[in-house]
Every structure is written in structure tokens, then in C-alpha cells.
Write a protein that holds these residues in place. Structure first.
Motif, PDB file in Angstrom:
ATOM      1  N   THR A  43      55.502  30.044  31.362  1.00 44.58           N
ATOM      2  CA  THR A  43      54.700  29.619  30.417  1.00 44.58           C
ATOM      3  C   THR A  43      54.608  27.914  30.044  1.00 44.58           C
ATOM      4  O   THR A  43      55.536  27.370  29.716  1.00 44.58           O
ATOM      5  CB  THR A  43      55.244  30.133  28.952  1.00 44.58           C
ATOM      6  N   LYS A  44      53.164  27.379  30.080  1.00 42.59           N
ATOM      7  CA  LYS A  44      52.960  26.184  30.034  1.00 42.59           C
ATOM      8  C   LYS A  44      53.027  25.557  28.393  1.00 42.59           C
ATOM      9  O   LYS A  44      53.238  24.700  28.318  1.00 42.59           O
ATOM     10  CB  LYS A  44      51.963  25.769  30.949  1.00 42.59           C
ATOM     11  N   THR A  45      52.777  26.755  27.775  1.00 40.12           N
ATOM     12  CA  THR A  45      52.313  26.178  26.346  1.00 40.12           C
ATOM     13  C   THR A  45      53.674  27.119  25.694  1.00 40.12           C
ATOM     14  O   THR A  45      53.590  28.064  25.689  1.00 40.12           O
ATOM     15  CB  THR A  45      50.987  26.820  25.911  1.00 40.12           C
ATOM     16  N   PRO A  46      54.428  26.286  24.745  1.00 39.75           N
ATOM     17  CA  PRO A  46      55.351  27.155  24.167  1.00 39.75           C
ATOM     18  C   PRO A  46      54.855  28.160  23.296  1.00 39.75           C
ATOM     19  O   PRO A  46      53.810  28.146  22.489  1.00 39.75           O
ATOM     20  CB  PRO A  46      56.079  26.022  23.450  1.00 39.75           C
ATOM     21  N   ILE A  47      55.746  29.222  23.029  1.00 38.72           N
ATOM     22  CA  ILE A  47      55.536  30.539  22.324  1.00 38.72           C
ATOM     23  C   ILE A  47      56.211  30.056  20.825  1.00 38.72           C
ATOM     24  O   ILE A  47      57.397  29.710  20.733  1.00 38.72           O
ATOM     25  CB  ILE A  47      56.048  31.692  22.996  1.00 38.72           C
ATOM     26  N   LEU A  75      59.234  30.924  28.662  1.00 35.51           N
ATOM     27  CA  LEU A  75      59.916  31.779  29.483  1.00 35.51           C
ATOM     28  C   LEU A  75      59.386  31.699  31.032  1.00 35.51           C
ATOM     29  O   LEU A  75      58.401  31.256  31.329  1.00 35.51           O
ATOM     30  CB  LEU A  75      59.828  33.272  29.099  1.00 35.51           C
ATOM     31  N   GLY A  76      60.337  32.132  32.009  1.00 31.74           N
ATOM     32  CA  GLY A  76      59.735  31.907  33.291  1.00 31.74           C
ATOM     33  C   GLY A  76      60.512  32.811  34.233  1.00 31.74           C
ATOM     34  O   GLY A  76      61.389  33.287  34.003  1.00 31.74           O
ATOM     35  N   ASN A  77      60.017  33.353  35.554  1.00 26.96           N
ATOM     36  CA  ASN A  77      60.698  34.283  36.140  1.00 26.96           C
ATOM     37  C   ASN A  77      59.929  34.306  37.716  1.00 26.96           C
ATOM     38  O   ASN A  77      58.949  33.677  37.807  1.00 26.96           O
ATOM     39  CB  ASN A  77      60.463  35.699  35.675  1.00 26.96           C
ATOM     40  N   LEU A  78      60.756  34.922  38.683  1.00 28.51           N
ATOM     41  CA  LEU A  78      60.410  35.084  39.582  1.00 28.51           C
ATOM     42  C   LEU A  78      61.112  36.538  40.173  1.00 28.51           C
ATOM     43  O   LEU A  78      62.226  36.692  40.027  1.00 28.51           O
ATOM     44  CB  LEU A  78      60.794  34.041  40.857  1.00 28.51           C
ATOM     45  N   GLY A  79      60.126  37.487  40.729  1.00 22.72           N
ATOM     46  CA  GLY A  79      60.401  38.798  40.938  1.00 22.72           C
ATOM     47  C   GLY A  79      60.183  39.655  39.890  1.00 22.72           C
ATOM     48  O   GLY A  79      59.213  39.409  39.185  1.00 22.72           O
ATOM     49  N   ASP A  80      60.900  40.778  39.683  1.00 20.42           N
ATOM     50  CA  ASP A  80      60.489  41.824  38.748  1.00 20.42           C
ATOM     51  C   ASP A  80      61.292  41.896  37.565  1.00 20.42           C
ATOM     52  O   ASP A  80      61.270  43.187  36.825  1.00 20.42           O
ATOM     53  CB  ASP A  80      59.878  43.242  39.256  1.00 20.42           C
ATOM     54  N   ALA A 102      54.576  38.261  23.968  1.00 18.72           N
ATOM     55  CA  ALA A 102      54.699  37.446  25.227  1.00 18.72           C
ATOM     56  C   ALA A 102      55.444  38.314  26.292  1.00 18.72           C
ATOM     57  O   ALA A 102      56.354  38.990  25.866  1.00 18.72           O
ATOM     58  CB  ALA A 102      55.062  36.039  25.269  1.00 18.72           C
ATOM     59  N   GLN A 103      55.144  38.162  27.582  1.00 15.62           N
ATOM     60  CA  GLN A 103      55.688  38.806  28.900  1.00 15.62           C
ATOM     61  C   GLN A 103      55.653  37.885  29.933  1.00 15.62           C
ATOM     62  O   GLN A 103      54.815  37.339  30.371  1.00 15.62           O
ATOM     63  CB  GLN A 103      55.144  40.224  28.768  1.00 15.62           C
ATOM     64  N   SER A 104      56.653  38.081  30.642  1.00 16.99           N
ATOM     65  CA  SER A 104      56.813  37.298  31.848  1.00 16.99           C
ATOM     66  C   SER A 104      55.983  38.201  33.021  1.00 16.99           C
ATOM     67  O   SER A 104      55.201  39.452  32.767  1.00 16.99           O
ATOM     68  CB  SER A 104      58.307  37.667  32.734  1.00 16.99           C
TER      69      SER A 104
END
Length: 277
Positions: free
Chosen positions: A184-188, A119-124, A137-139
Motif C-alpha cells: 500500500t503506497k498510501t497509509p490506511i 500492508l504488504g504481501n507476496l503470495g496468497d 483494505a485487503q492484500s
């Protein structure tokens, strides 16, 4: 077929204008080779004719990148976000009326064969991965209040009540500090029964994380989950509330969906309204 018999997912979506007369949220989904799927959500800012352009531009740019390089890796997700930012910035330069538009961005990439997610994000805008009654897991929120929380200056359990909770220091098209997106650099590792929710702040700012967990855990199907989630947001939202949107995903045990019918991946359905109770 969109996945192996041992690992399948179902999904549905909704997007709603909330208490406003226009909708600046956008959602998207694309799949490559029946092995990797990308779900995306963006929440635009800049007013009608601005925020909606930013969010849709971001989604379209990221989908183009993914379909050209459908590799399950943090680098692919990073590139999707970078190119989404470039596309928004280019439109700002080319069209003066769009100079101040911006957008959040959140995505989850799922690999059926590896049974993993990134997962990845920018902002909220947020991504949650639920397992049972907890978030595994959470952004990350690129917000002023999250910075206060990180510095120990404000309690995390009060984040939703802070009057400046919507102030961002990084988003697509508005990132003066050149903040890198959260990836996330490591897969969940995913298990049968896990669930994923991508949502704009119009959803999560009204509902505590434990409420979001319980809505998923106690909803028998995706459709029930989506309906209950929309109804609860509508019940709690104040006048003039922000747009609210979500993508809901569940990991299924085998080649049957939640209603018992054989399926490939459920194609997301756009809902422009919430069922009335």
C-alpha cells in the motif's frame, strides 16, 4: 509504554497444524521506539524440513531489517519483503535439500502516533482490515486464479472453489517472473474499533469474507475472536487440511484493554491447539 494514551492496540495469535503432522506456518511481531509495530506471517512450502525453514527464515530476515530501519514507510515494508526473499533464496543455494522450498509472506506495519497502517504481501497469505461489517483494505493474492479474476475470466465470488486456487505465480524463493510484492503506497487511516487479521490460506479459503467480518464484529474480545475463528476452521476443514494461522489485532480507545485492565500492547500468544466446543 507501547503507544500514546489515545491510540493503543491489542493482539493475539494462533498457529495450528490443521490436518497435517507438521506445521510450515510462521508468525512474528516486533516493535520499535514504542511508535511503530510490525506484524508478520509466512506460509512455507516444500515439505517438512523445507517449508518450515522457508517461513521462519523469511520472518527472521524481515524482523532484522525492520529493527535496523524502523521507519514507517512503504519503502521499509518493501525492503523487509525483498530481504526475506533474498534470505530464502540464499538458503536454497546453500543447502541442496532446501532447493525447492518457498514461502508466502504478509505483513502490516502500524504507527501509533499517526494512527495509520501499511500492508504488504507476496503470495496468497492475506491481510484484512475490518471496520464494522466491512473490509476497508485487503492484500492481493499472487495466484493463478486471481489472474483469471483480474482478466474477467472467472468470478471473484467463486475463487475459493476453484480447484487450482492454491497455485501461485509469485512467492518468496519462487518468483521466476520477478513480480513485485503488493504494497500500500498510501497509509490506511485507522479508527478506534478497527481490526486487522493476517492469516494463511488455511483460514481464509474456508471462510467467506463476510463470515470473517462477522466473527470479528460479534466477538467481544480478542480471545473470543481467536477461539471462534479456530473452532469454525476446524469444523469446516476436510481431512488433511493445510496448516492454519492468524494474527488478530484491534485498535483500542484508550489505556484500557478489552477486559478493562491497563496495558501496553498485548504480547502475542502462540496457541498450538484450538479449544474444543
Amino acid at each position: 509504554m507501547s503507544s500514546t494514551s489515545a491510540f493503543r492496540i491489542g493482539s493475539t495469535t494462533f498457529t495450528h497444524s490443521g490436518g497435517r503432522d507438521y506445521n510450515e506456518d510462521a508468525i512474528g511481531q516486533c516493535e520499535a521506539f514504542g511508535a511503530v509495530q510490525l506484524f508478520l506471517l509466512a506460509d512455507g512450502a516444500g515439505g517438512q524440513g523445507g517449508g518450515d525453514v522457508a517461513s521462519r527464515t523469511a520472518i527472521d530476515a524481515a524482523k532484522t531489517v525492520f529493527m535496523g530501519l524502523p521507519v514507517f514507510s512503504p519503502d521499509t515494508l518493501q525492503l523487509c519483503i525483498e530481504k526475506a526473499d533474498e534470505a530464502v533464496t540464499q538458503k536454497q543455494k546453500n543447502e541442496p535439500r532446501l532447493a525447492h522450498m518457498a514461502s508466502t509472506f504478509v505483513a502490516v506495519m502500524i504507527n501509533y502516533e499517526r494512527r495509520q497502517a501499511l500492508l504488504g504481501n507476496l503470495g496468497d497469505s492475506r491481510c484484512y482490515i475490518f471496520r464494522g461489517d466491512r473490509v476497508i483494505a485487503q492484500s492481493y493474492d499472487h495466484s493463478l486464479v486471481q489472474r483469471f479474476v483480474d482478466a474477467g475470466l472467472y468470478p471473484v465470488d467463486k475463487l475459493r472453489q476453484h480447484p487450482r486456487r492454491n497455485v501461485l505465480y509469485a512467492s518468496l524463493g519462487a518468483n521466476a517472473e520477478r513480480i513485485s510484492p503488493y504494497i500500500t503506497k498510501t497509509p490506511i487511516e485507522l479508527q478506534t474499533g478497527d481490526a486487522v487479521m493476517l492469516c494463511s490460506d488455511g483460514v481464509w479459503e474456508l471462510l467467506e469474507d463476510q463470515v470473517l467480518c462477522e466473527l470479528n464484529r460479534t466477538s467481544e474480545t480478542l480471545e473470543i475472536w481467536a477461539s471462534r475463528l479456530q473452532q469454525l476452521v476446524q469444523t469446516r476443514m476436510p481431512s488433511g487440511h493445510d496448516n492454519f494461522s492468524a494474527i488478530l489485532v484491534r485498535v483500542l480507545a484508550n489505556e484500557q484493554d478489552e477486559s478493562g485492565d491497563e496495558l501496553s500492547t498485548v504480547i502475542p500468544v502462540m496457541w498450538g491447539y484450538a479449544p474444543q466446543s
